[in-house]
Design an enzyme around this catalytic site. Sequence first.
Site, PDB file in Angstrom:
ATOM      1  N   GLN A   1      -5.525  -1.901   9.607  1.00 58.71           N
ATOM      2  CA  GLN A   1      -5.223  -3.353   8.985  1.00 58.71           C
ATOM      3  C   GLN A   1      -5.740  -4.591   9.777  1.00 58.71           C
ATOM      4  O   GLN A   1      -5.484  -4.676  10.815  1.00 58.71           O
ATOM      5  CB  GLN A   1      -3.450  -3.343   9.004  1.00 58.71           C
ATOM      6  CG  GLN A   1      -2.954  -4.601   8.220  1.00 58.71           C
ATOM      7  CD  GLN A   1      -3.527  -4.663   6.690  1.00 58.71           C
ATOM      8  OE1 GLN A   1      -3.374  -3.630   6.020  1.00 58.71           O
ATOM      9  NE2 GLN A   1      -3.709  -5.736   6.183  1.00 58.71           N
TER      10      GLN A   1
ATOM     11  N   ASP B   1     -11.583   1.873   3.744  1.00 57.25           N
ATOM     12  CA  ASP B   1     -12.107   0.529   3.522  1.00 57.25           C
ATOM     13  C   ASP B   1     -13.557   0.433   3.215  1.00 57.25           C
ATOM     14  O   ASP B   1     -14.107  -0.645   3.026  1.00 57.25           O
ATOM     15  CB  ASP B   1     -11.428  -0.353   4.582  1.00 57.25           C
ATOM     16  CG  ASP B   1     -10.331  -0.877   4.362  1.00 57.25           C
ATOM     17  OD1 ASP B   1      -9.920  -1.185   3.064  1.00 57.25           O
ATOM     18  OD2 ASP B   1      -9.687  -1.548   5.166  1.00 57.25           O
TER      19      ASP B   1
ATOM     20  N   LYS C   1       0.929  -1.254   0.031  1.00 55.38           N
ATOM     21  CA  LYS C   1      -0.040   0.052  -0.111  1.00 55.38           C
ATOM     22  C   LYS C   1       0.741   1.223   0.110  1.00 55.38           C
ATOM     23  O   LYS C   1       0.671   2.389  -0.799  1.00 55.38           O
ATOM     24  CB  LYS C   1      -0.998  -0.024   1.105  1.00 55.38           C
ATOM     25  CG  LYS C   1      -2.111  -0.910   1.037  1.00 55.38           C
ATOM     26  CD  LYS C   1      -2.817  -1.344   2.358  1.00 55.38           C
ATOM     27  CE  LYS C   1      -3.848  -2.237   2.500  1.00 55.38           C
ATOM     28  NZ  LYS C   1      -4.474  -2.755   3.656  1.00 55.38           N
TER      29      LYS C   1
END
Length: 277
Positions: free
Chosen positions: A92, A115, A48
């Site tokens: 995460q 997300d 990322k």
Amino acid sequence: MILLDGKKVSKEIIADLKERRKKINDNVKLAIIWVGNNPASEIYINNKKKQCAKINVLCDVYHLEEDTKENEVLELIDKLNNDNTVTGILVQSPLPNGIDEIKCFNKIDSKKDIDGFSNISVGNLYLGSPKLVSCTPKGVVRLLEYYGIDLEGKNVCLINRSNIVGKPLFHLLISKNATVTMCHSKTRNLKDITKNADIIISAVGKPNFLTVDMVKDGAIIVDVGISRVDGKVLGDVDFNNVSEKASYITPVPGGVGPMTIAMILENILIAKEDNNG
Ligand code: NAP
């Protein structure tokens, strides 16, 4: 058979995002919270970071000890929510035992929820007015659209009902007028359903789960699954045999994975543009 080449498509999307980023006359920053030392998380986070750099997005990683308390993670999210220099926040997954993932996702300001896992983002998707949509489901739909695959009226068999893949993907697919059958580990006679599907999307995480006898001629196959076996990355689909019968199929790696990354970058720019405007 046509390969649904996520690697190629994502490169094009990222090139467009690079141009879009140039029009934003300000820093854009992603904050990633990583708790513990899961080695797979480290690989995903490094990737990322690398991808953010490609489009000139700053990326700060907040790496916390395995024994960090839930309230410390929530406090950090709160701090990042209130930090005007932070455009987007990612927590995460997986988090260590003792930290409630859903609580953390819900703590993220929906304007920074890259997300799309928070209750507000999920609610917006459910109500048909999504803003930041989960990246893997969004990437799947974008990949199909890129290849001109019209979802309207199609019978889609979706094998997954998780919060991060199946549920958001279900909503995206019905919003495109597909008829979706959502399957899971308790589904009976799965093969009867897959055999009738125009499109099969498999996200089980078991290599060779979807075999050629489960697929009708000309079906479109999207393999979301990722398993690591002897250092190799494998999907759910018996690719060699299924690709003989399919009209379109994603490879693993190089299918849905790169699309997910491209959608993360896109969501960061959407978050920035929305908050500027
Ligand atoms: P998950 O929560 O474990 O979901 C797996 C799903 O498969 C569940 O809905 C489960 O049913 C279902 N399932 C398991 N065994 C089955 C069976 N025998 N028949 C039918 N359904 C079965 O995992 P996830 O987080 O959603 O991820 C799914 C896969 O996608 C993993 O391999 C993951 O690594 C991969 N993934 C890839 C990307 C990407 O960017 N390519 C992104 C996210 C995830 P139950 O609900 O009944 O347990």
